[in-house]
Design a protein around this motif. Sequence first.
Motif, PDB file in Angstrom:
ATOM      1  N   ALA A  37     -22.126  -1.432  35.350  1.00 45.49           N
ATOM      2  CA  ALA A  37     -21.971  -0.333  36.322  1.00 45.49           C
ATOM      3  C   ALA A  37     -23.145   0.642  36.281  1.00 45.49           C
ATOM      4  O   ALA A  37     -23.242   1.529  37.126  1.00 45.49           O
ATOM      5  CB  ALA A  37     -20.664   0.409  36.053  1.00 45.49           C
ATOM      6  N   GLY A  38     -24.009   0.515  35.270  1.00 49.60           N
ATOM      7  CA  GLY A  38     -25.186   1.374  35.185  1.00 49.60           C
ATOM      8  C   GLY A  38     -24.950   2.724  34.528  1.00 49.60           C
ATOM      9  O   GLY A  38     -25.754   3.644  34.713  1.00 49.60           O
ATOM     10  N   VAL A  39     -23.883   2.849  33.737  1.00 51.12           N
ATOM     11  CA  VAL A  39     -23.601   4.146  33.105  1.00 51.12           C
ATOM     12  C   VAL A  39     -23.546   4.097  31.573  1.00 51.12           C
ATOM     13  O   VAL A  39     -23.246   5.104  30.937  1.00 51.12           O
ATOM     14  CB  VAL A  39     -22.293   4.787  33.642  1.00 51.12           C
ATOM     15  N   ILE A  58     -23.235  13.396  37.298  1.00 51.13           N
ATOM     16  CA  ILE A  58     -22.599  13.232  38.607  1.00 51.13           C
ATOM     17  C   ILE A  58     -23.174  12.055  39.395  1.00 51.13           C
ATOM     18  O   ILE A  58     -22.420  11.221  39.909  1.00 51.13           O
ATOM     19  CB  ILE A  58     -22.649  14.545  39.419  1.00 51.13           C
ATOM     20  N   VAL A  59     -24.469  11.946  39.490  1.00 51.08           N
ATOM     21  CA  VAL A  59     -25.075  10.863  40.279  1.00 51.08           C
ATOM     22  C   VAL A  59     -24.778   9.494  39.659  1.00 51.08           C
ATOM     23  O   VAL A  59     -24.292   8.591  40.361  1.00 51.08           O
ATOM     24  CB  VAL A  59     -26.591  11.089  40.493  1.00 51.08           C
ATOM     25  N   PRO A  60     -25.031   9.286  38.354  1.00 50.34           N
ATOM     26  CA  PRO A  60     -24.725   7.952  37.816  1.00 50.34           C
ATOM     27  C   PRO A  60     -23.234   7.606  37.849  1.00 50.34           C
ATOM     28  O   PRO A  60     -22.871   6.452  38.116  1.00 50.34           O
ATOM     29  CB  PRO A  60     -25.254   7.994  36.378  1.00 50.34           C
ATOM     30  N   LEU A  61     -22.364   8.575  37.612  1.00 43.74           N
ATOM     31  CA  LEU A  61     -20.930   8.292  37.669  1.00 43.74           C
ATOM     32  C   LEU A  61     -20.486   7.965  39.088  1.00 43.74           C
ATOM     33  O   LEU A  61     -19.687   7.046  39.307  1.00 43.74           O
ATOM     34  CB  LEU A  61     -20.125   9.475  37.127  1.00 43.74           C
ATOM     35  N   ALA A  64     -21.551   4.461  39.852  1.00 37.23           N
ATOM     36  CA  ALA A  64     -20.718   3.486  39.143  1.00 37.23           C
ATOM     37  C   ALA A  64     -19.361   3.335  39.805  1.00 37.23           C
ATOM     38  O   ALA A  64     -18.877   2.204  39.995  1.00 37.23           O
ATOM     39  CB  ALA A  64     -20.550   3.911  37.683  1.00 37.23           C
ATOM     40  N   VAL A  65     -18.744   4.432  40.172  1.00 45.03           N
ATOM     41  CA  VAL A  65     -17.425   4.384  40.819  1.00 45.03           C
ATOM     42  C   VAL A  65     -17.522   3.641  42.153  1.00 45.03           C
ATOM     43  O   VAL A  65     -16.663   2.806  42.473  1.00 45.03           O
ATOM     44  CB  VAL A  65     -16.851   5.810  40.994  1.00 45.03           C
ATOM     45  N   LEU A  66     -18.561   3.913  42.925  1.00 44.61           N
ATOM     46  CA  LEU A  66     -18.737   3.219  44.206  1.00 44.61           C
ATOM     47  C   LEU A  66     -18.927   1.718  44.000  1.00 44.61           C
ATOM     48  O   LEU A  66     -18.317   0.906  44.704  1.00 44.61           O
ATOM     49  CB  LEU A  66     -19.923   3.806  44.970  1.00 44.61           C
ATOM     50  N   LYS A  67     -19.760   1.337  43.036  1.00 45.49           N
ATOM     51  CA  LYS A  67     -19.997  -0.086  42.742  1.00 45.49           C
ATOM     52  C   LYS A  67     -18.702  -0.768  42.314  1.00 45.49           C
ATOM     53  O   LYS A  67     -18.402  -1.886  42.748  1.00 45.49           O
ATOM     54  CB  LYS A  67     -21.017  -0.246  41.611  1.00 45.49           C
ATOM     55  N   MET A  68     -17.968  -0.110  41.431  1.00 45.89           N
ATOM     56  CA  MET A  68     -16.750  -0.713  40.888  1.00 45.89           C
ATOM     57  C   MET A  68     -15.660  -0.855  41.946  1.00 45.89           C
ATOM     58  O   MET A  68     -14.922  -1.836  41.949  1.00 45.89           O
ATOM     59  CB  MET A  68     -16.263   0.083  39.682  1.00 45.89           C
ATOM     60  N   LEU A  98     -15.780  12.072  36.267  1.00 48.94           N
ATOM     61  CA  LEU A  98     -16.580  12.540  37.407  1.00 48.94           C
ATOM     62  C   LEU A  98     -16.003  13.833  37.982  1.00 48.94           C
ATOM     63  O   LEU A  98     -16.748  14.785  38.253  1.00 48.94           O
ATOM     64  CB  LEU A  98     -16.655  11.455  38.480  1.00 48.94           C
ATOM     65  N   ALA A  99     -14.695  13.900  38.142  1.00 49.46           N
ATOM     66  CA  ALA A  99     -14.054  15.121  38.654  1.00 49.46           C
ATOM     67  C   ALA A  99     -14.308  16.294  37.707  1.00 49.46           C
ATOM     68  O   ALA A  99     -14.608  17.405  38.159  1.00 49.46           O
ATOM     69  CB  ALA A  99     -12.558  14.896  38.839  1.00 49.46           C
ATOM     70  N   ALA A 100     -14.218  16.040  36.411  1.00 48.86           N
ATOM     71  CA  ALA A 100     -14.476  17.101  35.428  1.00 48.86           C
ATOM     72  C   ALA A 100     -15.924  17.572  35.512  1.00 48.86           C
ATOM     73  O   ALA A 100     -16.194  18.770  35.403  1.00 48.86           O
ATOM     74  CB  ALA A 100     -14.161  16.608  34.018  1.00 48.86           C
ATOM     75  N   CYS A 101     -16.841  16.647  35.721  1.00 50.19           N
ATOM     76  CA  CYS A 101     -18.255  17.018  35.847  1.00 50.19           C
ATOM     77  C   CYS A 101     -18.492  17.873  37.091  1.00 50.19           C
ATOM     78  O   CYS A 101     -19.286  18.816  37.051  1.00 50.19           O
ATOM     79  CB  CYS A 101     -19.132  15.771  35.863  1.00 50.19           C
ATOM     80  N   HIS A 102     -17.806  17.549  38.181  1.00 52.64           N
ATOM     81  CA  HIS A 102     -17.911  18.370  39.393  1.00 52.64           C
ATOM     82  C   HIS A 102     -17.344  19.767  39.162  1.00 52.64           C
ATOM     83  O   HIS A 102     -17.892  20.753  39.649  1.00 52.64           O
ATOM     84  CB  HIS A 102     -17.177  17.714  40.565  1.00 52.64           C
ATOM     85  N   ASN A 103     -16.250  19.835  38.415  1.00 50.47           N
ATOM     86  CA  ASN A 103     -15.586  21.117  38.173  1.00 50.47           C
ATOM     87  C   ASN A 103     -16.298  21.986  37.142  1.00 50.47           C
ATOM     88  O   ASN A 103     -16.127  23.209  37.149  1.00 50.47           O
ATOM     89  CB  ASN A 103     -14.138  20.891  37.718  1.00 50.47           C
TER      90      ASN A 103
END
Length: 113
Positions: A37-39, A58-61, A64-68, A98-103
Motif C-alpha cells: 500500500a506504500g505506507v 495524511i497524503v500517504p495514508l 493507501a486507503v484509496l488503493k486498498m 487517517l481521521a486522527a491525523c486530519h483532526n
Amino acid sequence: MSLDIKLVENTCEHCGRYDVVYSANITHNLAGMAKEAGVYECLWHPERCGATRACHLIVPLTSAVLKMNADPDRFKAHDSPNGWGTYKNFLPWLEHLLAACHNRKDAEIEVSV
C-alpha cells in the motif's frame, strides 16, 4: 510483535511529558500489506520519510486507503495465513489513523516497534 503508534501534543520541554491524543496498535504481520500500500516506511519508520507530525501522514495514508479500496484482492493476497493481520482489519485501522491525523494535524508522531 506489533506496531504502536501515538499522536502526542503538549510535550513539555523540561520533563518530556506529553498528552496522547491518539493511540493504536497493529500486528507486524501486516508489514507486507503496508509495503504493498506504500505506507510501511511512514508508519513503522516515520523518521525515514521525514514524518514527524500527523499532517505528514495524511497524503500517504489517503493514497493507501484509496488503493486498498480500489483493489481489495491485491491486498487480501497479503492476509496472514494464521488470521493475525488481515485486509478487513488493516483498512479500517488505516482509516481511523487517517481521521486522527486530519483532526490533530500538528500532533507529533511517536512509534514503537
